[in-house]
Motif scaffolding. Sequence first.
Motif, PDB file in Angstrom:
ATOM      1  N   LEU A 396       0.568  -1.397   0.126  1.00  0.00           N
ATOM      2  CA  LEU A 396      -0.088   0.435   0.103  1.00  0.00           C
ATOM      3  C   LEU A 396       0.960   1.340   0.166  1.00  0.00           C
ATOM      4  O   LEU A 396       0.988   2.284  -0.904  1.00  0.00           O
ATOM      5  CB  LEU A 396      -0.811   0.686   0.996  1.00  0.00           C
ATOM      6  N   GLU A 397       1.462   1.686   0.893  1.00  0.00           N
ATOM      7  CA  GLU A 397       2.731   2.276   0.359  1.00  0.00           C
ATOM      8  C   GLU A 397       3.461   2.521  -0.567  1.00  0.00           C
ATOM      9  O   GLU A 397       3.463   3.608  -1.311  1.00  0.00           O
ATOM     10  CB  GLU A 397       4.291   2.178   2.295  1.00  0.00           C
ATOM     11  N   CYS A 399       2.675   1.700  -3.573  1.00  0.00           N
ATOM     12  CA  CYS A 399       1.582   2.017  -4.210  1.00  0.00           C
ATOM     13  C   CYS A 399       1.422   3.684  -4.138  1.00  0.00           C
ATOM     14  O   CYS A 399       1.543   4.723  -5.073  1.00  0.00           O
ATOM     15  CB  CYS A 399       0.002   1.817  -4.332  1.00  0.00           C
ATOM     16  N   ARG A 400       1.231   4.460  -3.007  1.00  0.00           N
ATOM     17  CA  ARG A 400       1.439   6.360  -2.638  1.00  0.00           C
ATOM     18  C   ARG A 400       2.185   6.316  -3.268  1.00  0.00           C
ATOM     19  O   ARG A 400       2.255   7.610  -3.851  1.00  0.00           O
ATOM     20  CB  ARG A 400       1.648   5.913  -0.740  1.00  0.00           C
ATOM     21  N   ARG A 401       3.829   5.687  -2.899  1.00  0.00           N
ATOM     22  CA  ARG A 401       4.706   6.896  -3.314  1.00  0.00           C
ATOM     23  C   ARG A 401       4.780   6.911  -4.657  1.00  0.00           C
ATOM     24  O   ARG A 401       5.513   7.479  -5.611  1.00  0.00           O
ATOM     25  CB  ARG A 401       5.549   6.106  -3.133  1.00  0.00           C
ATOM     26  N   LEU A 404       0.633   7.200  -8.074  1.00  0.00           N
ATOM     27  CA  LEU A 404      -0.483   8.352  -7.870  1.00  0.00           C
ATOM     28  C   LEU A 404       0.557   9.435  -8.219  1.00  0.00           C
ATOM     29  O   LEU A 404      -0.849  10.518  -8.410  1.00  0.00           O
ATOM     30  CB  LEU A 404       0.022   8.377  -5.896  1.00  0.00           C
TER      31      LEU A 404
END
Length: 408
Positions: A396-397, A399-401, A404
């Motif tokens: 999840l981290e 994907c955020r980094r 996005l």
Amino acid sequence: MPTKNKPPRPDKRQAPLNARRNMKMAESAHAYVRGNTGKFYEWLDGIEGHTLPEGPAIWICGDCHTGNLGPVADADGRIAIQIRDLDQTVIGNPAHDIIRLGLSLATAARGSNLPGVTTARMMEALADGYERAFDDNASNAAKNVKPEAVRVVMKEAVRRTWQQLAVERIEDVEPTIPLGRRFWPLDKAERTEIHELFERREIANIATALRKNADEKRVDVIDAAYWVKGCSSLGRLRYAVLLDIDGGAVEGDDLCLIDIKEAVKAAAPRYTDQGPDKRMPRDNAERVLEGARHLTPALGERMRAARLTDKSVVIRELLPQDLKLTLEQFTEAEAMKAARFLALVVGKAHARQMDKHERRDWLSVLRKSRTKTFDAPSWLWTSIVELVSSHEAGYLEHCRRYALTPSA
């Protein structure tokens, strides 16, 4: 960043390769597990010394996830599911391969929306399949039950032709490598070194070893390109080389597709005390080659170690039968079969390196630490729970980094 489908110059490769790797890892939690081997090794470094059993010192895959297993053909054309990627191979603890495979299967199960109890049953099936490789009394019928995904890829491997390989890997059956998204241009120095490499008989014979009456002196480089391939290996040197075997008219049967891959230092933990008759080569390509000879002999005989652009590289011919095993979506029943069968494949690769006494002692260790309600070692289940948790958060981290950003 290069424009879409326009290959970057050789001195501008690293940034787009890193970006592509990050996006591939963001596709799913399973892809993140396959691509982020470092997180698995960080977990191994952080656990207490005696949490896991210490198996005999043998060559292990080091990165034993489902994507690194698949059909492999030997020199006589026989095909079997084997370990097919040995970048991280070391002389180490076989328990590490079991846990890495269990993590890969667990994340594949979550990607298939299977309930948590199925993951627990998969770990029981994994333990059972792995142990059967060391048990002389295990029934052959149970050893040969293949999941549907394996049966499908085996049938495809048996039927595959060189033309299909060419269309899949180089998107063309003409004797050139088309530049674009997957293949990037070489600089003059790279091209020269590749031509010189295959002028050496010990390297050229990688293309003639599987062909009767072929002559190393008549192996010619037709074309070569930088190959954008893999996930965790993106960013290392990777080349595709197209060879003509007989020097005559260029046809499918006369062509040979070569994969050249940079070999770097293994991050996988290794035993410091490897035993008097077991030594890991200092050169990384030689290490990969030696690991292949022990774990997947059919692949090891098709590989060579060399140096290119002052880096250690592994060279192998790609055969039409060499396919990756893809387990993206499966049912509960297929999940059990996959776990048991793939664990058996890894177990056989480990068992062939042990003598009778080592196999018996390792099997005895594997059968300990069970409970009345769970038929798998407690250390295996605890490891999978911890790893799935940390990798879910890491995914999840990630994907955020990376997923996005506007460039993504």
